[in-house]
Scaffold this motif. Structure first.
Motif, PDB file in Angstrom:
ATOM      1  N   CYS A   1       0.842  -1.195   0.000  1.00 34.36           N
ATOM      2  CA  CYS A   1       0.000   0.000   0.000  1.00 34.36           C
ATOM      3  C   CYS A   1       0.882   1.252   0.000  1.00 34.36           C
ATOM      4  CB  CYS A   1      -0.909  -0.004   1.225  1.00 34.36           C
ATOM      5  SG  CYS A   1      -1.919   1.492   1.332  1.00 34.36           S
TER       6      CYS A   1
ATOM      7  N   CYS B   1      -0.058   3.170   3.643  1.00 35.09           N
ATOM      8  CA  CYS B   1       0.315   2.652   4.967  1.00 35.09           C
ATOM      9  C   CYS B   1       1.342   1.522   4.886  1.00 35.09           C
ATOM     10  CB  CYS B   1      -0.939   2.195   5.726  1.00 35.09           C
ATOM     11  SG  CYS B   1      -1.700   0.722   5.021  1.00 35.09           S
TER      12      CYS B   1
ATOM     13  N   SER C   1       1.166  -1.492   4.116  1.00 35.77           N
ATOM     14  CA  SER C   1       0.798  -2.875   4.441  1.00 35.77           C
ATOM     15  C   SER C   1       0.549  -3.671   3.157  1.00 35.77           C
ATOM     16  CB  SER C   1      -0.405  -2.911   5.362  1.00 35.77           C
ATOM     17  OG  SER C   1      -1.506  -2.301   4.739  1.00 35.77           O
TER      18      SER C   1
ATOM     19  N   CYS D   1      -5.662  -2.900   0.676  1.00 37.00           N
ATOM     20  CA  CYS D   1      -4.623  -3.239   1.650  1.00 37.00           C
ATOM     21  C   CYS D   1      -5.261  -3.714   2.947  1.00 37.00           C
ATOM     22  CB  CYS D   1      -3.719  -2.039   1.909  1.00 37.00           C
ATOM     23  SG  CYS D   1      -4.362  -0.857   3.101  1.00 37.00           S
TER      24      CYS D   1
ATOM     25  N   HIS E   1      -7.289   0.572   2.637  1.00 38.29           N
ATOM     26  CA  HIS E   1      -7.166   1.549   1.549  1.00 38.29           C
ATOM     27  C   HIS E   1      -7.445   0.806   0.246  1.00 38.29           C
ATOM     28  CE1 HIS E   1      -4.334   3.489   4.571  1.00 38.29           C
ATOM     29  NE2 HIS E   1      -5.307   4.375   4.394  1.00 38.29           N
TER      30      HIS E   1
END
Ligand SMILES: [Zn+2]
Length: 297
Positions: free
Chosen positions: A20, A23, A25, A37, A41
């Motif tokens: 992502c 963030c 992830s 994600c 998101h």
């Protein structure tokens, strides 16, 4: 299968290569429609199949007209053919010593023609291609023109690529972020950077500036910085001149940002010739991503 679905399927096959952009992830493809994600998101695949993963607005001064001209020169003329062949040769040699999954990403790919041509030269269907650029206009054109690779609008300083997710990074006549390249390329993977030498498109610069341009050659400084991050295994020098016809001259002016600040009368004089010679002088740096401990010993 629509382009959107086909692209989602390609990304799904290599999900672990992405992260992502917001963030950092892990991401996964859902319903062949979006990339989501673990922090929720969500990014939708466009109708033409590209993803917009830029964390900031992706406006750029590069217009559709510039990318159209660039695509014609790169994909339809043979001006960069020697460069494409040389880079494909390096990739094929490197790939023969590696496993099954093999990913080549062009960072700063513009409208995608260099990546497309290089993958075509590699002639290997097993190589996955990823093209990233901050310009949405460039990525839209890439995804409309070339279906094979994954196309993403993304920030080079914060790529949506996972650590050690790529075998090769291409960086062709485009700004670099070596720290980021180092993070995303596997150990013993390649960073292939193309830099202009002083003769690159010199006839164009002479025509546009009446020979008054005084540009400092910074290639030695740039090379030192490159070698700080990667072990330089080879440098390929390309130097040749080629005849361009009137249509190609117009395209080379339109694809060159330096022409925008040039003198209008000089530009018209250049574009309206029947043909002219142009010099291509480039260095291709082939860097290997070694672990720090291996670099000096
Ligand atoms: Zn996220």
């Amino acid at each position: 299968m629509t382009r959107q679905t086909a692209s989602a399927a390609r990304v799904q096959k290599m999900e672990s290569a992405f992260k992502c952009p917001l963030c950092e992830s892990k991401v996964r493809v859902t319903g062949f429609k979006s990339l989501i994600c673990s922090g929720n998101h969500s990014f939708d695949f466009s109708k033409h199949g590209y993803l917009n993963l830029s964390a900031r607005p992706s406006g750029s001064k590069y217009t559709k007209e510039l990318f159209e001209a660039r695509r014609k020169i790169i994909a339809e003329s043979s001006l960069y053919a020697s460069m494409h062949e040389a880079i494909a040769g390096v990739i094929k040699g490197h790939r023969s010593g590696s496993g099954d999954a093999y990913t080549v990403a062009d960072l700063g790919c513009g409208e995608g023609s260099h990546l497309h041509r290089i993958l075509e030269e590699c002639g290997s269907p097993g190589i996955a291609g990823v093209g990233l650029d901050l310009s949405k206009e460039g990525i839209i054109m890439a995804s409309k023109s070339y279906e094979g690779p994954v196309w993403m609008v993304a920030d080079l300083a914060r790529t949506p690529l996972a650590d050690q997710s790529l075998n090769v990074v291409l960086n062709i006549l485009s700004p670099s972020n070596y720290k980021e390249f180092k993070r995303i390329v596997v150990h013993d993977g390649l960073v292939i950077k193309v830099v202009p030498r002083s003769g690159y498109l010199k006839e164009l610069r002479e025509a546009l500036y009446g020979g008054k341009e005084n540009k400092r050659d910074r290639s030695d400084e740039t090379a030192a910085l490159f070698r700080k991050h990667f072990v330089l295994s080879d440098v390929v020098h390309l130097s040749y001149t080629q005849q361009l016809n009137q249509a190609e001259l117009g395209n080379i002016v339109r694809m060159t940002p330096l022409a925008w600040s040039g003198n209008k009368a000089l530009i018209d004089g250049y574009v309206n010739r029947n043909s002219a010679e142009i010099t291509v002088e480039l260095d291709i740096w082939i860097g290997v991503n070694k672990r720090e401990a291996e670099k000096h010993g």
